[in-house]
Design an enzyme around this catalytic site. Structure first.
Site, mmCIF file in Angstrom:
data_model
loop_
_atom_site.group_PDB
_atom_site.id
_atom_site.type_symbol
_atom_site.label_atom_id
_atom_site.label_comp_id
_atom_site.label_asym_id
_atom_site.label_seq_id
_atom_site.Cartn_x
_atom_site.Cartn_y
_atom_site.Cartn_z
ATOM 1 N N GLU A 42 -0.782 -15.345 -10.833
ATOM 2 C CA GLU A 42 0.114 -14.397 -11.495
ATOM 3 C C GLU A 42 1.593 -14.600 -11.137
ATOM 4 O O GLU A 42 2.451 -13.918 -11.701
ATOM 5 C CB GLU A 42 -0.291 -12.962 -11.131
ATOM 6 N N TYR A 81 0.840 -1.202 0.000
ATOM 7 C CA TYR A 81 0.000 0.000 0.000
ATOM 8 C C TYR A 81 0.873 1.251 0.000
ATOM 9 O O TYR A 81 0.578 2.226 -0.699
ATOM 10 C CB TYR A 81 -0.957 0.003 1.198
ATOM 11 N N ASN A 125 -12.507 0.640 -5.818
ATOM 12 C CA ASN A 125 -12.345 0.234 -7.204
ATOM 13 C C ASN A 125 -13.530 -0.636 -7.639
ATOM 14 O O ASN A 125 -13.763 -1.697 -7.088
ATOM 15 C CB ASN A 125 -11.033 -0.547 -7.352
ATOM 16 N N CYS A 180 -6.614 -4.268 -8.261
ATOM 17 C CA CYS A 180 -6.393 -3.927 -6.856
ATOM 18 C C CYS A 180 -5.894 -5.124 -6.053
ATOM 19 O O CYS A 180 -5.312 -4.944 -4.982
ATOM 20 C CB CYS A 180 -7.649 -3.324 -6.245
ATOM 21 N N HIS A 181 -6.085 -6.325 -6.572
ATOM 22 C CA HIS A 181 -5.574 -7.509 -5.874
ATOM 23 C C HIS A 181 -4.046 -7.523 -5.832
ATOM 24 O O HIS A 181 -3.461 -8.254 -5.048
ATOM 25 C CB HIS A 181 -6.104 -8.800 -6.524
#
Length: 168
Positions: free
Chosen positions: A164, A106, A129, A137-138
């Site tokens: 990912e 963050y 979002n 946002c993940h």
């Protein structure tokens, strides 16, 4: 009266619904089978007068399928439309530049968005979002790597980050 469209697809982590404007820009999306969970997230200035079901949303549907199948950049070029204050809109744009497999904290996200002291505002941008996946946002985690919150659940966030992560 403007018309928008929505569609739900089955994914490895559950149903995923997208709401698009008449021109195909994503207005809201997330891991839910209920379009009614998404429409309240759309800025009133962008909310279509009517939202109709459509089985296929063209490039948006293709991008959702391809992303979940492992083509992680499939969602990158899809147009997204969200409205809010200047910092939040900039933060959403910046978030789209965070590459898959390289989550940021963050604090790092606040710095990327141009205000290193605005950690809470950066977290708020994630929370507000409306276009999950397309505005990833993940990919924002707590300092030290803890997952933090996610509108669609911590298990979904964990799956996305694992999906990912480059394999050796």
């Amino acid at each position: 009266m403007s018309i928008g469209y929505w569609s739900t697809l089955d994914t490895a982590i559950g149903p995923f619904t997208a709401v698009v404007a008449g021109d195909g820009a994503v207005l809201a999306s997330g891991w839910t089978g209920e379009v009614g969970e998404l429409t309240p997230l759309i800025s009133p200035s962008l909310l279509p007068g009517e939202v109709k079901h459509r089985r296929d949303l063209g490039p948006v549907t293709t991008a959702i399928r391809e992303y979940h199948a492992g083509e992680l950049d499939a969602v990158d070029e899809i147009e997204v439309r969200q409205r809010s204050g200047e910092f939040r809109e900039r933060a959403w744009d910046v978030l789209r530049t965070v590459p898959a497999g390289k989550p940021v904290s963050y604090a790092g996200y606040a710095e990327l968005a141009g205000n290193p002291a605005a950690v809470r505002a950066a977290a708020s941008a994630c929370a507000r979002n409306a276009a999950a996946l397309f505005v990833p946002c993940h990919r924002v985690v707590r300092t030290g790597g803890a997952l933090g919150n996610f509108r669609w659940g911590v298990n979904a966030k964990r799956w996305l980050l694992d999906h990912e992560t480059p394999r050796a």
